[in-house]
Write an enzyme that holds these catalytic residues in place. Structure first.
Site, PDB file in Angstrom:
ATOM      1  N   THR A 148     -11.593   4.637   3.579  1.00  9.06           N
ATOM      2  CA  THR A 148     -10.468   5.255   4.310  1.00  9.06           C
ATOM      3  C   THR A 148     -10.943   6.577   4.902  1.00  9.06           C
ATOM      4  O   THR A 148     -11.988   7.111   4.525  1.00  9.06           O
ATOM      5  CB  THR A 148      -9.268   5.552   3.376  1.00  9.06           C
ATOM      6  OG1 THR A 148      -9.649   6.601   2.482  1.00  9.06           O
ATOM      7  CG2 THR A 148      -8.832   4.331   2.588  1.00  9.06           C
ATOM      8  N   TYR A 162      -9.684   9.493   4.411  1.00  7.06           N
ATOM      9  CA  TYR A 162      -9.726  10.515   3.363  1.00  7.06           C
ATOM     10  C   TYR A 162     -11.023  10.377   2.555  1.00  7.06           C
ATOM     11  O   TYR A 162     -11.681  11.374   2.229  1.00  7.06           O
ATOM     12  CB  TYR A 162      -8.499  10.384   2.448  1.00  7.06           C
ATOM     13  CG  TYR A 162      -8.482  11.410   1.357  1.00  7.06           C
ATOM     14  CD1 TYR A 162      -7.801  12.615   1.517  1.00  7.06           C
ATOM     15  CD2 TYR A 162      -9.180  11.209   0.170  1.00  7.06           C
ATOM     16  CE1 TYR A 162      -7.812  13.571   0.519  1.00  7.06           C
ATOM     17  CE2 TYR A 162      -9.202  12.148  -0.835  1.00  7.06           C
ATOM     18  CZ  TYR A 162      -8.512  13.328  -0.653  1.00  7.06           C
ATOM     19  OH  TYR A 162      -8.532  14.276  -1.637  1.00  7.06           O
ATOM     20  N   GLU A 163     -11.400   9.138   2.240  1.00  2.18           N
ATOM     21  CA  GLU A 163     -12.609   8.921   1.441  1.00  2.18           C
ATOM     22  C   GLU A 163     -13.845   9.423   2.184  1.00  2.18           C
ATOM     23  O   GLU A 163     -14.720  10.069   1.601  1.00  2.18           O
ATOM     24  CB  GLU A 163     -12.770   7.432   1.130  1.00  2.18           C
ATOM     25  CG  GLU A 163     -14.064   7.145   0.387  1.00  2.18           C
ATOM     26  CD  GLU A 163     -14.171   5.690  -0.032  1.00  2.18           C
ATOM     27  OE1 GLU A 163     -13.376   5.251  -0.875  1.00  2.18           O
ATOM     28  OE2 GLU A 163     -15.052   4.989   0.492  1.00  2.18           O
ATOM     29  N   GLU A 219       0.856  -1.200   0.000  1.00  6.63           N
ATOM     30  CA  GLU A 219       0.000   0.000   0.000  1.00  6.63           C
ATOM     31  C   GLU A 219       0.886   1.243   0.000  1.00  6.63           C
ATOM     32  O   GLU A 219       1.758   1.409   0.863  1.00  6.63           O
ATOM     33  CB  GLU A 219      -0.970   0.031   1.186  1.00  6.63           C
ATOM     34  CG  GLU A 219      -1.853   1.285   1.095  1.00  6.63           C
ATOM     35  CD  GLU A 219      -3.161   1.217   1.857  1.00  6.63           C
ATOM     36  OE1 GLU A 219      -3.554   0.133   2.310  1.00  6.63           O
ATOM     37  OE2 GLU A 219      -3.778   2.301   1.989  1.00  6.63           O
ATOM     38  N   ASP A 254      -2.268  12.203  -3.623  1.00  7.15           N
ATOM     39  CA  ASP A 254      -2.398  13.668  -3.594  1.00  7.15           C
ATOM     40  C   ASP A 254      -2.701  14.167  -5.009  1.00  7.15           C
ATOM     41  O   ASP A 254      -1.974  13.847  -5.945  1.00  7.15           O
ATOM     42  CB  ASP A 254      -1.095  14.289  -3.075  1.00  7.15           C
ATOM     43  CG  ASP A 254      -0.851  13.915  -1.617  1.00  7.15           C
ATOM     44  OD1 ASP A 254      -1.818  13.910  -0.834  1.00  7.15           O
ATOM     45  OD2 ASP A 254       0.310  13.612  -1.266  1.00  7.15           O
ATOM     46  N   ASP A 312     -11.110  10.893  -5.706  1.00  9.23           N
ATOM     47  CA  ASP A 312     -12.361  11.654  -5.645  1.00  9.23           C
ATOM     48  C   ASP A 312     -12.259  12.889  -6.535  1.00  9.23           C
ATOM     49  O   ASP A 312     -13.142  13.742  -6.494  1.00  9.23           O
ATOM     50  CB  ASP A 312     -12.647  12.095  -4.195  1.00  9.23           C
ATOM     51  CG  ASP A 312     -11.493  12.890  -3.616  1.00  9.23           C
ATOM     52  OD1 ASP A 312     -10.323  12.550  -3.900  1.00  9.23           O
ATOM     53  OD2 ASP A 312     -11.756  13.872  -2.888  1.00  9.23           O
ATOM     54  N   ASP A 371       9.178   7.808   1.407  1.00  8.80           N
ATOM     55  CA  ASP A 371       8.785   7.791   0.000  1.00  8.80           C
ATOM     56  C   ASP A 371       8.866   6.357  -0.545  1.00  8.80           C
ATOM     57  O   ASP A 371       9.892   5.695  -0.368  1.00  8.80           O
ATOM     58  CB  ASP A 371       9.782   8.705  -0.736  1.00  8.80           C
ATOM     59  CG  ASP A 371       9.417   8.952  -2.177  1.00  8.80           C
ATOM     60  OD1 ASP A 371       8.665   8.163  -2.762  1.00  8.80           O
ATOM     61  OD2 ASP A 371       9.926   9.952  -2.725  1.00  8.80           O
ATOM     62  N   LYS A 411      -3.135  22.029  -9.430  1.00  7.26           N
ATOM     63  CA  LYS A 411      -2.645  23.104 -10.311  1.00  7.26           C
ATOM     64  C   LYS A 411      -1.820  22.507 -11.449  1.00  7.26           C
ATOM     65  O   LYS A 411      -0.990  21.626 -11.218  1.00  7.26           O
ATOM     66  CB  LYS A 411      -1.752  24.068  -9.522  1.00  7.26           C
ATOM     67  CG  LYS A 411      -2.530  24.883  -8.524  1.00  7.26           C
ATOM     68  CD  LYS A 411      -1.624  25.873  -7.814  1.00  7.26           C
ATOM     69  CE  LYS A 411      -2.443  26.593  -6.759  1.00  7.26           C
ATOM     70  NZ  LYS A 411      -1.694  26.958  -5.590  1.00  7.26           N
ATOM     71  N   GLU A 424       4.466   5.234   3.979  1.00  7.97           N
ATOM     72  CA  GLU A 424       3.803   6.508   4.299  1.00  7.97           C
ATOM     73  C   GLU A 424       4.846   7.442   4.921  1.00  7.97           C
ATOM     74  O   GLU A 424       5.417   7.131   5.962  1.00  7.97           O
ATOM     75  CB  GLU A 424       2.628   6.277   5.260  1.00  7.97           C
ATOM     76  CG  GLU A 424       1.939   7.528   5.763  1.00  7.97           C
ATOM     77  CD  GLU A 424       1.483   8.456   4.645  1.00  7.97           C
ATOM     78  OE1 GLU A 424       0.618   8.085   3.863  1.00  7.97           O
ATOM     79  OE2 GLU A 424       2.022   9.584   4.558  1.00  7.97           O
TER      80      GLU A 424
END
Ligand SMILES: C[S@@+](CC[C@H](N)C(=O)[O-])C[C@H]1O[C@@H](n2cnc3c(N)ncnc32)[C@H](O)[C@@H]1O
Length: 227
Positions: free
Chosen positions: A205, A207-208, A57, A131, A167, A109, A135, A82
């Site tokens: 998750t 974030y979701e 993951e 992420d 999303d 990373d 922009k 992470e």
């Protein structure tokens, strides 16, 4: 391990609670994976209890998805990456609470680790809500690009899966265009329910949940390694 990548985004936010700080000091060194350990050998041997297969993951955030998968798939060895230490601390708490023995962690990373993983050594990769870097001048920071797809395809076993959630409609479009250009990963969707509905083996998750609360619609993409 040489890290020639530049990592954008946060590594730390609020100070860790004392219990979390203790877990990071004491438990993380036991579970931490050094990419050099991956050189010259299959990753299965890195799990104390052995592992039939390895799932990875990338950017596990608070680790809810990773802990859920690890609990339900005890024969699988999980590598979670992470850079954000507060997220790592949350996952460590879950590992203790659920007595999980099949997770190794890289607090950093994932890209240098990808370089060290043997070809075809991973059977599933999760990249949930990368992420979005909305922009245009930041698009080159997006995790999905031809280089990372090349590495992901190299480490995936034939028939192995790459699961991506987003999303952000522009990131979904970007991902599908990158996949089409790459050609060696097949999008397995047959109809809208395949990208609109989360399958039972794909938990939500943090974030979701926030994205849904704020009115954004998740998209679930599953790609299969062709050869
Ligand atoms: C928007 S968050 C999503 C977190 C989690 N997957 C979720 O759904 O709740 C994206 C995560 O990817 C991590 N990340 C960004 N670049 C990364 C990289 N190169 N390697 C590993 N993780 C990365 C970030 O630290 C962040 O936690």
């Amino acid at each position: 391990m040489q890290n020639h990548y530049r990592l954008y985004g946060r590594h730390k936010s609020h100070p860790l609670k004392p219990r979390q700080a203790r877990l990071v000091d004491k438990l993380l060194p036991e579970l931490e994976l050094k990419p050099d350990e991956l050189v010259n050998g299959s990753p299965e041997r890195l799990f104390a209890a052995g592992a039939k297969t390895i799932w990875l993951e990338i950017g596990f955030g608070g680790g809810e998805h990773l802990a859920w998968q690890a609990e339900r798939n005890p024969d699988v060895g999980f590598i979670g990456c992470e850079p954000f230490v507060n997220g790592v601390a949350k996952l460590l708490s879950e590992i203790v609470a659920k007595s999980l023995g099949n997770i190794r962690i890289l607090n950093g990373d994932v890209r240098p680790l990808l370089e060290c993983l043997a070809s075809t050594s991973i059977s599933r990769v999760f990249l949930l809500y990368p992420d979005p870097w909305p922009k245009r001048r930041h698009h080159k920071r997006r995790f999905i690009n031809q280089d990372t797809l090349g590495e992901l395809h190299r480490i995936l076993a034939p028939g192995g899966e790459l699961r991506v959630a987003s999303d952000i409609p522009d990131y979904v479009r970007w991902t599908l265009l990158q996949i089409r250009q790459f050609e060696k990963l097949n999008w397995s969707a047959e109809g809208p329910k395949d990208w609109r509905i989360r399958s039972d083996d794909w938990p939500t998750t943090r974030y979701e949940q926030k994205a849904v609360r704020e009115g954004r619609i998740p998209t679930y993409l599953t790609f299969t390694s062709a050869t």
